[in-house]
Scaffold this motif. Structure first.
Motif, mmCIF file in Angstrom:
data_model
loop_
_atom_site.group_PDB
_atom_site.id
_atom_site.type_symbol
_atom_site.label_atom_id
_atom_site.label_comp_id
_atom_site.label_asym_id
_atom_site.label_seq_id
_atom_site.Cartn_x
_atom_site.Cartn_y
_atom_site.Cartn_z
ATOM 1 N N LYS A 92 0.819 -1.206 0.000
ATOM 2 C CA LYS A 92 0.000 0.000 0.000
ATOM 3 C C LYS A 92 0.855 1.259 0.000
ATOM 4 C CE LYS A 92 -4.301 1.711 1.983
ATOM 5 N NZ LYS A 92 -5.409 1.449 2.916
ATOM 6 N N ILE A 93 0.405 2.235 -0.771
ATOM 7 C CA ILE A 93 0.980 3.578 -0.777
ATOM 8 C C ILE A 93 -0.133 4.556 -0.440
ATOM 9 C CG2 ILE A 93 2.069 5.390 -2.156
ATOM 10 C CD1 ILE A 93 3.164 3.150 -3.972
ATOM 11 N N ILE A 94 0.109 5.429 0.532
ATOM 12 C CA ILE A 94 -0.839 6.486 0.873
ATOM 13 C C ILE A 94 -0.137 7.821 0.663
ATOM 14 C CG2 ILE A 94 -2.377 7.461 2.609
ATOM 15 C CD1 ILE A 94 -2.236 4.757 4.075
ATOM 16 N N ILE A 95 -0.782 8.713 -0.058
ATOM 17 C CA ILE A 95 -0.227 10.040 -0.310
ATOM 18 C C ILE A 95 -1.250 11.087 0.116
ATOM 19 C CG2 ILE A 95 0.605 11.676 -2.052
ATOM 20 C CD1 ILE A 95 1.411 9.210 -3.743
ATOM 21 N N GLY A 96 -0.839 11.989 0.992
ATOM 22 C CA GLY A 96 -1.670 13.131 1.341
ATOM 23 C C GLY A 96 -0.967 14.399 0.892
ATOM 24 N N ALA A 135 -6.554 14.511 -1.069
ATOM 25 C CA ALA A 135 -6.295 15.872 -1.541
ATOM 26 C C ALA A 135 -7.484 16.752 -1.148
ATOM 27 C CB ALA A 135 -6.096 15.876 -3.055
ATOM 28 N N PRO A 136 -7.332 18.062 -1.182
ATOM 29 C CA PRO A 136 -8.439 18.939 -0.772
ATOM 30 C C PRO A 136 -9.531 19.039 -1.828
ATOM 31 C CG PRO A 136 -6.555 20.249 -1.452
ATOM 32 C CD PRO A 136 -6.103 18.819 -1.473
ATOM 33 N N THR A 137 -10.743 19.300 -1.373
ATOM 34 C CA THR A 137 -11.831 19.601 -2.302
ATOM 35 C C THR A 137 -11.680 21.009 -2.852
ATOM 36 O OG1 THR A 137 -13.368 18.118 -1.166
ATOM 37 C CG2 THR A 137 -14.331 19.851 -2.529
ATOM 38 N N GLN A 138 -11.376 21.962 -1.980
ATOM 39 C CA GLN A 138 -11.185 23.344 -2.418
ATOM 40 C C GLN A 138 -9.709 23.622 -2.646
ATOM 41 O OE1 GLN A 138 -11.874 26.466 0.494
ATOM 42 N NE2 GLN A 138 -11.919 24.977 2.157
ATOM 43 N N ALA A 139 -9.434 24.643 -3.429
ATOM 44 C CA ALA A 139 -8.058 25.020 -3.745
ATOM 45 C C ALA A 139 -7.727 26.359 -3.106
ATOM 46 C CB ALA A 139 -7.876 25.106 -5.261
ATOM 47 N N ASP A 140 -6.453 26.554 -2.810
ATOM 48 C CA ASP A 140 -6.009 27.842 -2.257
ATOM 49 C C ASP A 140 -5.232 28.663 -3.282
ATOM 50 O OD1 ASP A 140 -3.786 26.164 -2.249
ATOM 51 O OD2 ASP A 140 -2.920 27.067 -0.463
ATOM 52 N N HIS A 141 -5.007 28.098 -4.476
ATOM 53 C CA HIS A 141 -4.334 28.825 -5.554
ATOM 54 C C HIS A 141 -5.037 28.502 -6.874
ATOM 55 C CE1 HIS A 141 -1.085 30.133 -2.978
ATOM 56 N NE2 HIS A 141 -0.821 28.887 -2.633
ATOM 57 N N PRO A 142 -5.040 29.430 -7.820
ATOM 58 C CA PRO A 142 -5.698 29.177 -9.102
ATOM 59 C C PRO A 142 -5.057 28.004 -9.845
ATOM 60 C CG PRO A 142 -5.207 31.524 -8.833
ATOM 61 C CD PRO A 142 -4.501 30.809 -7.722
ATOM 62 N N LEU A 143 -5.891 27.162 -10.420
ATOM 63 C CA LEU A 143 -5.525 26.093 -11.354
ATOM 64 C C LEU A 143 -4.863 24.873 -10.721
ATOM 65 C CD1 LEU A 143 -4.200 28.133 -14.428
ATOM 66 C CD2 LEU A 143 -6.498 27.250 -14.054
ATOM 67 N N VAL A 144 -4.476 24.913 -9.433
ATOM 68 C CA VAL A 144 -3.786 23.753 -8.879
ATOM 69 C C VAL A 144 -4.706 22.537 -8.803
ATOM 70 C CG1 VAL A 144 -2.056 25.047 -7.595
ATOM 71 C CG2 VAL A 144 -4.260 24.553 -6.523
ATOM 72 N N LYS A 145 -5.979 22.765 -8.566
ATOM 73 C CA LYS A 145 -6.928 21.658 -8.511
ATOM 74 C C LYS A 145 -7.105 21.035 -9.887
ATOM 75 C CE LYS A 145 -11.654 20.645 -6.963
ATOM 76 N NZ LYS A 145 -12.854 21.223 -6.314
ATOM 77 N N GLU A 146 -7.262 21.885 -10.903
ATOM 78 C CA GLU A 146 -7.446 21.385 -12.277
ATOM 79 C C GLU A 146 -6.184 20.701 -12.794
ATOM 80 O OE1 GLU A 146 -10.471 24.261 -11.309
ATOM 81 O OE2 GLU A 146 -8.283 24.429 -11.255
ATOM 82 N N ALA A 162 -6.627 3.059 -13.356
ATOM 83 C CA ALA A 162 -5.693 1.997 -12.966
ATOM 84 C C ALA A 162 -6.073 1.355 -11.629
ATOM 85 C CB ALA A 162 -4.279 2.550 -12.893
ATOM 86 N N GLY A 163 -7.093 1.928 -10.943
ATOM 87 C CA GLY A 163 -7.580 1.317 -9.707
ATOM 88 C C GLY A 163 -7.237 2.050 -8.426
ATOM 89 N N ALA A 164 -6.759 3.274 -8.515
ATOM 90 C CA ALA A 164 -6.426 4.033 -7.311
ATOM 91 C C ALA A 164 -7.686 4.486 -6.580
ATOM 92 C CB ALA A 164 -5.577 5.250 -7.674
ATOM 93 N N HIS A 165 -7.556 4.701 -5.279
ATOM 94 C CA HIS A 165 -8.610 5.305 -4.468
ATOM 95 C C HIS A 165 -8.201 6.744 -4.180
ATOM 96 C CE1 HIS A 165 -9.708 1.039 -2.790
ATOM 97 N NE2 HIS A 165 -10.076 1.227 -4.039
ATOM 98 N N ILE A 166 -9.004 7.696 -4.626
ATOM 99 C CA ILE A 166 -8.675 9.109 -4.476
ATOM 100 C C ILE A 166 -9.801 9.793 -3.707
ATOM 101 C CG2 ILE A 166 -8.145 11.264 -5.669
ATOM 102 C CD1 ILE A 166 -7.142 9.567 -8.010
ATOM 103 N N TYR A 167 -9.444 10.472 -2.631
ATOM 104 C CA TYR A 167 -10.425 11.123 -1.764
ATOM 105 C C TYR A 167 -10.203 12.628 -1.762
ATOM 106 C CZ TYR A 167 -11.274 6.431 0.079
ATOM 107 O OH TYR A 167 -11.586 5.095 0.208
ATOM 108 N N GLN A 168 -11.309 13.368 -1.754
ATOM 109 C CA GLN A 168 -11.252 14.818 -1.625
ATOM 110 C C GLN A 168 -11.759 15.207 -0.239
ATOM 111 O OE1 GLN A 168 -13.355 16.139 -5.297
ATOM 112 N NE2 GLN A 168 -11.363 16.991 -5.886
ATOM 113 N N PHE A 169 -10.894 15.850 0.512
ATOM 114 C CA PHE A 169 -11.158 16.221 1.900
ATOM 115 C C PHE A 169 -12.179 17.352 1.952
ATOM 116 C CE2 PHE A 169 -9.968 18.634 5.769
ATOM 117 C CZ PHE A 169 -10.033 17.620 6.721
ATOM 118 N N ASN A 170 -13.212 17.177 2.753
ATOM 119 C CA ASN A 170 -14.314 18.135 2.790
ATOM 120 C C ASN A 170 -14.342 19.014 4.042
ATOM 121 O OD1 ASN A 170 -15.413 17.181 0.332
ATOM 122 N ND2 ASN A 170 -16.414 15.483 1.414
#
Length: 392
Positions: free
Chosen positions: A242-246, A274-285, A297-305
């Motif tokens: 397992k690899i977990i990345i925050g 990763a965050p749901t909202q962004a603190d800088h323009p375009l970083v989320k996109e 490929a099967g990753a689990h990706i969560y957006q923090f609310n």
């Protein structure tokens, strides 16, 4: 047409400045291989808890306080911070405060004068002004009396204790270090201080006192815009289960993406927070093209609310945990000066994994359907973000 020609020439000159400056800068960077240490580590994930402890330790300082931050705000928390430093200076404590020139741009001299010895890190100069404008010191290091250290994602400002209504709750990971590893933080601060001021405070016992070993094995990893990519790839290649990345910004290099995809092919489960909202323009996109590929490929990706997620953490199986200042983006990989801590203590790693699970419990699982439902102009923002990704 004349204006277009002028704009194109200026863009070319900026690109030339950046590329040439990057080449010159990287040629002088040496690889730093941290030594395995044993210290006692405490994890803070909420700003109020961290700063209660942090300010209390500053209050108890007897000999010296060395602080490096990327951002120090001129707000209520910043005022409290500078007032405390002024108090310690008046008590005869040596205080050295180093802040990044861009990150803390506009910090008034009236505050800077309160902090004893003050300097800006990475002030851009000629030649290669544009490149140096991007080459930021993103490290966040504090050393108190050579015995207590702090390192992590928090800066000094009201948003970091959840008082900015735009972000609400601020989630971050920050370490307190007590033990022999503090010497490594002190040496890195000394190197950055000397680069900024031309002055060194020496290697006397005053700054490097004898330190007892703690209970947790760890290793510090300083990087100066080079070698972090290969370190992260080595971590990924070690994973068996397992690899977990925050991370607040997920903009990996091509080589890191390849390593992640190869890991999943050999059966490793990848989880990203990763965050749901962004603190800088375009970083989320900018993250979306990578997220789509990893989801397929099967990753689990969560957006923090639950507010804004600013933690920088990587966990490899039950064996290694990385917490520090580096984001999972190209700016941290290839431009910024960063400081990470690899932790090998299994009980501490379990504690971090449980903390991440709590963060996941207040997050939303991302799906491919999410991207299919996005309006067409989001694709335009993705294209713009992809084009500017190296500087985001």
């Amino acid at each position: 047409m004349r204006w277009l020609a002028i704009i194109l020439i200026l863009l070319f000159l900026l690109l030339l400045d950046y590329k040439w400056g990057e080449k010159v800068s990287k040629a002088s960077v040496r690889k730093k291989i941290g030594v395995e240490r044993e210290s006692n580590l405490t994890l803070f994930t909420a700003g109020e808890e961290l700063f209660d402890d942090y300010f209390a330790e500053l209050e108890r300082a007897k000999h010296h306080i060395h602080i490096l931050f990327y951002i120090v705000r001129n707000d209520e928390i910043g005022q409290r911070f500078f007032s405390l430093l002024e108090q310690k200076v008046n008590e005869g404590v040596e205080v050295r405060l180093l802040v990044d020139w861009v990150g803390s741009f506009g910090l008034p001299s009236s505050l800077r004068q309160k902090s004893g010895q003050f300097a800006f890190a990475n002030r851009p100069t000629l030649p290669f002004f544009f490149y140096k404008l991007n080459e930021r010191n993103h490290r966040k290091i504090t050393v108190i009396d050579g015995k207590i250290g702090y390192l992590g994602g928090f800066n000094i400002g009201k948003e970091y204790i959840g008082q900015d209504p735009k972000f609400g709750n601020w989630r971050d990971y920050h370490l307190k270090i007590v033990g022999e590893g503090v010497h490594d933080l002190q040496r890195q601060f000394q190197e950055d201080w000397k680069k900024a001021t031309g002055q060194s405070f020496g290697n006397s016992e005053r700054y490097f006192p004898p330190l007892q070993k703690g209970a947790m094995k760890h290793r510090f990893l300083p990087t100066d815009g080079k070698y972090l990519e290969e370190e992260f790839i080595q971590l990924i290649k070690q994973a068996k289960q397992k690899i977990i990345i925050g991370t607040p910004y997920f903009i990996p290099s091509k080589n890191i993406m390849t390593a992640l995809l190869e890991a999943m092919k050999r059966g490793v489960q990848l989880t990203i927070v990763a965050p749901t909202q962004a603190d800088h323009p375009l970083v989320k996109e900018a993250a979306y093209p990578y997220f789509r590929q990893l989801l397929r490929a099967g990753a689990h990706i969560y957006q923090f609310n639950n507010g804004f997620y600013h933690a920088k953490v990587i966990v490899i199986d039950d064996d290694i945990c990385d917490i520090g200042t580096a984001n999972f983006d190209r700016r941290s990989l290839f431009i910024n000066y960063e400081m990470n801590c690899y932790i090998y203590d299994k009980p501490f790693i379990q504690h971090v994994k449980q903390t991440i699970e709590r963060d996941i419990s207040t997050s939303t699982l991302l799906t491919e359907q999410y991207f299919q439902q996005q309006p067409w102009f989001y694709r335009l923002k993705e294209i713009a973000a992809t084009m500017t990704a190296p500087l985001l």
